[in-house]
Design a protein around this motif. Structure first.
Motif, PDB file in Angstrom:
ATOM      1  N   GLU A   1       3.782   1.708  -1.440  1.00 42.74           N
ATOM      2  CA  GLU A   1       4.277   1.925  -2.799  1.00 42.74           C
ATOM      3  C   GLU A   1       3.164   2.434  -3.718  1.00 42.74           C
ATOM      4  O   GLU A   1       3.384   3.304  -4.558  1.00 42.74           O
ATOM      5  CB  GLU A   1       4.855   0.628  -3.373  1.00 42.74           C
ATOM      6  CG  GLU A   1       6.126   0.157  -2.676  1.00 42.74           C
ATOM      7  CD  GLU A   1       5.851  -0.614  -1.385  1.00 42.74           C
ATOM      8  OE1 GLU A   1       4.667  -0.911  -1.081  1.00 42.74           O
ATOM      9  OE2 GLU A   1       6.819  -0.897  -0.666  1.00 42.74           O
ATOM     10  N   THR A   2       1.961   1.898  -3.547  1.00 43.45           N
ATOM     11  CA  THR A   2       0.824   2.331  -4.358  1.00 43.45           C
ATOM     12  C   THR A   2       0.486   3.785  -4.080  1.00 43.45           C
ATOM     13  O   THR A   2       0.227   4.561  -5.006  1.00 43.45           O
ATOM     14  CB  THR A   2      -0.400   1.434  -4.077  1.00 43.45           C
ATOM     15  OG1 THR A   2      -0.031   0.081  -4.329  1.00 43.45           O
ATOM     16  CG2 THR A   2      -1.578   1.814  -4.940  1.00 43.45           C
TER      17      THR A   2
ATOM     18  N   ILE B   1       0.825  -1.210   0.000  1.00 42.94           N
ATOM     19  CA  ILE B   1       0.000   0.000   0.000  1.00 42.94           C
ATOM     20  C   ILE B   1       0.862   1.265   0.000  1.00 42.94           C
ATOM     21  O   ILE B   1       0.509   2.249  -0.644  1.00 42.94           O
ATOM     22  CB  ILE B   1      -1.007  -0.002   1.160  1.00 42.94           C
ATOM     23  CG1 ILE B   1      -2.096   1.015   0.884  1.00 42.94           C
ATOM     24  CG2 ILE B   1      -0.344   0.258   2.485  1.00 42.94           C
ATOM     25  CD1 ILE B   1      -3.307   0.872   1.747  1.00 42.94           C
TER      26      ILE B   1
ATOM     27  N   ALA C   1       0.714   7.036  -6.612  1.00 47.44           N
ATOM     28  CA  ALA C   1      -0.427   7.938  -6.830  1.00 47.44           C
ATOM     29  C   ALA C   1      -0.020   9.382  -6.566  1.00 47.44           C
ATOM     30  O   ALA C   1      -0.418  10.293  -7.303  1.00 47.44           O
ATOM     31  CB  ALA C   1      -1.589   7.539  -5.937  1.00 47.44           C
TER      32      ALA C   1
END
Length: 112
Positions: free
Chosen positions: A51-52, A49, A56
């Motif tokens: 890295e995501t 999460i 973003a």
């Protein structure tokens, strides 16, 4: 020739009969519903999460640099009866947040 599984209590219908087709449709619908519900009942997996979120943020920074407008969003569809699951509540919060961002962007564009 049996068209359905008699061992499950569904009966044994002649192949291509209206009863066998109806039983097959009912089995397909039930399977699709159970497969759709599986994802909503699983615990959340937060692997990756950070890295995501960083990716973003980077896309957001790049978009601001290019003064690019946000693409239109579509609300997350929540299956009936799944509103009070962990994923359902999260989807409701994400839909609300996306709506707020869309309103903010619209106000920002009309104010300029």
């Amino acid at each position: 020739m049996p068209a359905t599984a008699a061992g499950r209590g569904l009966g044994c219908f002649p192949l291509r009969s209206p009863q066998s087709r109806a039983a097959a449709r009912a089995l397909v619908v039930t399977r699709q519903e159970s497969e759709a519900e599986d994802d909503w009942d699983k615990p959340l997996d937060c692997t990756g999460i950070a890295e995501t979120l960083e990716a973003a943020r980077e896309r957001s920074r790049q978009r601001e640099d290019r003064t690019e407008a946000l693409e239109p969003w579509t609300p997350i569809c929540i299956p009936p009866g799944k509103e009070n699951t962990v994923r359902g509540r999260l989807a409701v919060r994400m839909n609300a947040a996306r709506a707020r961002v869309a309103r903010f962007e619209a106000e920002k564009e009309t104010g300029q």
